[in-house]
Design an enzyme around this catalytic site. Structure first.
Site, mmCIF file in Angstrom:
data_model
loop_
_atom_site.group_PDB
_atom_site.id
_atom_site.type_symbol
_atom_site.label_atom_id
_atom_site.label_comp_id
_atom_site.label_asym_id
_atom_site.label_seq_id
_atom_site.Cartn_x
_atom_site.Cartn_y
_atom_site.Cartn_z
ATOM 1 C CD GLU A 56 -21.529 -5.739 -3.804
ATOM 2 O OE1 GLU A 56 -21.329 -6.643 -2.969
ATOM 3 O OE2 GLU A 56 -22.498 -5.736 -4.589
ATOM 4 C CB SER A 84 -18.772 -13.812 -17.259
ATOM 5 O OG SER A 84 -18.494 -15.066 -16.698
ATOM 6 C CE LYS A 86 -21.901 -16.659 -18.474
ATOM 7 N NZ LYS A 86 -21.359 -17.236 -17.228
#
Length: 495
Positions: free
Chosen positions: A337, A326, A351
Site C-alpha cells: 500500500e 498474520s 488473519k
C-alpha cells in the site's frame, strides 16, 4: 463574610516635608467561618462521590456474582455430588477453557505449562515437533502453514490441510492445545495424521524433529547475480537480526534488488513485523493500524524506534500465497500500500487480529485476542486475505493429495491411492495412464523411479522408501517450475 480593612503605607517625602499617609483598598479575605464551611462542603462532596463510586463498583460486583452463580453452582455440585472425586484444578481449567472456546475464536486459547512452553519455543524459533502452525478449524484442526524445511513440509503437508485424526483419534472435539500436545514430541518419534485436503482424505506418518529455524535465509539467483532472493519462514525473535545479516551479505555479493519470499510463512510477532516493515519504508509512513474494542485507533509508523536506523532502499518484490498469514500479511500489506513493493503469487491467508499472552498462574496463561489490525489504507483483511498485484501459483502437481504411507502399493492394488500415484508419475514425465489399477505400466514407471533414486528395492513395489524418493523428485520439480518465483523475477528485473 469578608470585611474591608484599611492598610496604611508611608510615602517617603523630601527632608523638608513630613511623611504623609495614603490609603489603599484591602483585598478580600475569607473569615475562619467561611474557610471551615468551604472545607466541610468539599469533604462532603468528596465523600458523596466516593460513596457513589463504591456503590457503583458494589453493584457491578453483585451483578457479576449473580451472573456467575450458575458457574459456582455447577462447580459446587460436581465437587460435592459427582459419583467420583474431581480435582479443583481440573474443574477450574475446564471453566477457563470453556469460556475461551465459547468465543469461537481459534486464536484465543488457554495454555497450560506444556502448551505455554511450546508457544515460547515457537516465538524463539526453536522447538521439537513437526513444525506446523495450526488453528481451530470446523470439526478438525487446520494447518495454517508448515514451516520451511520442517518435518511437516518434508512430509508434504500444506496450508489449509485439515488434521481430522491424530494417531487414530478424531480431532473433532479437540482444542488446539490438546492437538498440539499430541502432535509434538521428542525428535525421532513419529505421529500418524489423517489429513483431509479438499475432497480427498489420506494418512501420513511424520517423524518429529528439531525445528531450529534460521528464520531468514538468502542467496543470489543463479540466473541473475544482481537479484537476492530472501526467504522469511516466520516472524520470530531472531528474524530482525537475521534480515540485517542477510541483506548485508547479499549486498557484498553484488545484489542490487531483492525478492522477499513469505510464502508459507504463518506469521509470528507483531513487533518483528513492525521492525521489518520499517526497514523498507520511509520514516513516518504508516505500517499498520490497531483497533481495540475501546479507545482510539493506534497508528504505527516507520521510524528509528523499529528499524534502529537500518534502511533497505533497493527495489523489492514480495512473493505470497495462501500460507502467508498474520505478521507476514502486516509486512506485505504495508509495503504494497506504500507503493514500495508489488505482491506476486496467490491470495494470502487472511488473519487480521492481534493476540497477547496474559499470565494466569505460575503454570498457565491465556493467549487472547485483544484487537483487530488494519492495513495503512484502513482495510481489514480478516478471512479475506490480500490479493496480489500479479497472480501466479505453483504447478498443478503441488495441489495433489499425499499418498498414504500406511501400506505399500503393488501388483493387484486398486483405488484412489493408485490413481494418485499415477497422477504424480505422469506430471513428472513418466509414461503411465490413470487407471486406478496397479498394472504393468505402473510397475515399470515405479522401477524407473527406484533406479533413478538408486534405491535398494527396485522391484516396482511402491514402499516407504520409494514414496520418499517420489516426493523428493516432486519437490525438485515444483522448485524448477515455480511460476510465482518466475513472475517475481520478471517483475523485479523491470525495475
Amino acid at each position: 463574610m469578608a470585611t474591608k480593612e484599611e492598610n496604611e503605607t508611608k510615602k517617603i517625602a523630601p527632608d523638608n516635608e513630613k511623611p504623609v499617609k495614603t490609603k489603599k483598598k484591602a483585598p478580600k479575605r475569607f473569615t475562619r467561618f467561611t474557610y471551615w464551611f468551604s472545607l466541610l462542603c468539599a469533604l462532603c462532596v468528596g465523600t458523596i462521590i466516593g460513596v457513589l463510586l463504591i456503590l457503583s463498583r458494589l453493584q457491578d460486583t453483585i451483578a457479576t456474582n449473580s451472573e456467575l452463580s450458575q458457574v459456582i453452582g455447577v462447580y459446587k455440585n460436581i465437587r460435592g455430588n459427582y459419583y467420583k472425586s474431581v480435582s479443583k484444578k481440573k474443574l477450574i481449567n475446564g471453566a477457563v477453557d470453556g469460556m475461551l472456546s465459547s468465543l469461537d475464536d481459534p486464536f484465543s486459547q488457554y495454555l497450560q505449562s506444556d502448551e505455554s512452553t511450546s508457544l515460547n519455543d515457537s516465538i524463539s524459533g526453536s522447538f521439537e515437533g513437526i513444525g506446523a502452525e495450526v488453528q481451530q478449524g470446523k470439526n478438525a484442526i487446520e494447518i495454517v502453514s508448515p514451516i520451511k524445511n520442517s518435518p511437516a513440509e518434508k512430509a508434504g503437508l500444506k496450508a489449509k490441510d485439515l488434521i481430522v485424526a491424530i494417531n487414530g483419534k478424531s480431532t473433532a472435539k479437540m482444542t488446539v492445545d490438546q492437538a498440539v500436545s499430541k502432535i509434538r514430541g521428542k525428535s525421532g518419534s513419529s505421529v500418524t495424521l489423517k489429513i483431509q485436503r479438499g475432497s480427498q482424505t489420506f494418512t501420513v506418518k511424520v517423524e518429529r524433529g528439531k525445528v531450529d529455524q534460521a528464520t531468514v535465509t538468502g542467496q543470489l539467483l543463479a540466473t541473475d547475480h544482481t537479484i537476492g532472493k530472501i526467504q522469511i519462514t516466520t516472524f520470530a525473535e531472531n528474524t530482525v537480526s537475521g534480515m540485517k545479516t542477510t541483506i548485508k551479505s547479499l549486498r557484498k555479493q553484488g545484489a542490487t534488488k531483492f525478492i522477499i519470499d513469505v510464502r508459507g510463512n504463518p506469521g509470528g510477532l507483531m513487533d518483528t513485523a513492525l521492525s521489518l516493515s520499517s526497514m523498507f519504508l520511509k520514516n513516518k509512513q504508516v505500517i499498520m493500524r490497531v483497533q481495540a474494542r475501546q479507545g482510539s485507533e493506534e497508528v504505527y509508523r516507520a521510524g528509528k524506534k523499529y528499524d534502529k536506523g537500518f534502511k533497505i532502499d533497493e527495489p523489492v518484490t514480495i512473493s505470497v500465497d495462501g500460507g502467508s498469514a498474520s505478521a507476514a500479511e502486516i509486512f506485505s500489506a504495508a509495503l504494497q500500500e506504500a507503493g514500495r513493493a508489488q505482491l506476486v503469487g496467490t491470495k494470502t491467508y487472511g488473519k487480521g487480529t492481534v493476540q497477547t499472552v496474559i499470565p494466569l498462574s505460575n503454570n498457565s496463561e491465556m493467549k487472547f485476542t485483544i484487537a483487530k489490525w488494519l492495513t495503512p489504507n484502513k482495510t481489514w483483511i480478516n478471512k479475506k486475505g490480500i490479493t496480489p498485484d500479479i497472480k501466479a501459483g505453483y504447478p498443478a502437481i503441488a495441489n495433489l493429495a499425499l499418498i498414504s504411507n500406511e501400506k505399500s502399493l503393488k501388483t493387484g492394488s486398486v483405488g484412489s491411492e493408485v490413481k494418485l500415484l499415477q497422477q504424480n508419475l505422469r506430471a513428472l514425465g513418466y509414461t503411465v495412464e490413470e487407471t486406478s489399477i496397479y498394472d504393468q505400466q505402473t510397475i515399470a514407471a515405479v522401477k524407473q523411479l527406484q533406479i533413478k533414486a538408486k534405491l535398494a528395492n527396485q522391484t516396482g513395489t511402491f514402499d516407504e522408501a520409494t514414496r520418499n524418493a517420489l516426493y523428493q523428485e516432486v519437490s525438485v520439480y515444483i522448485l524448477n517450475h515455480d511460476n510465482a518465483l518466475n513472475a517475481a523475477v520478471k517483475e523485479i528485473q523491470s525495475k
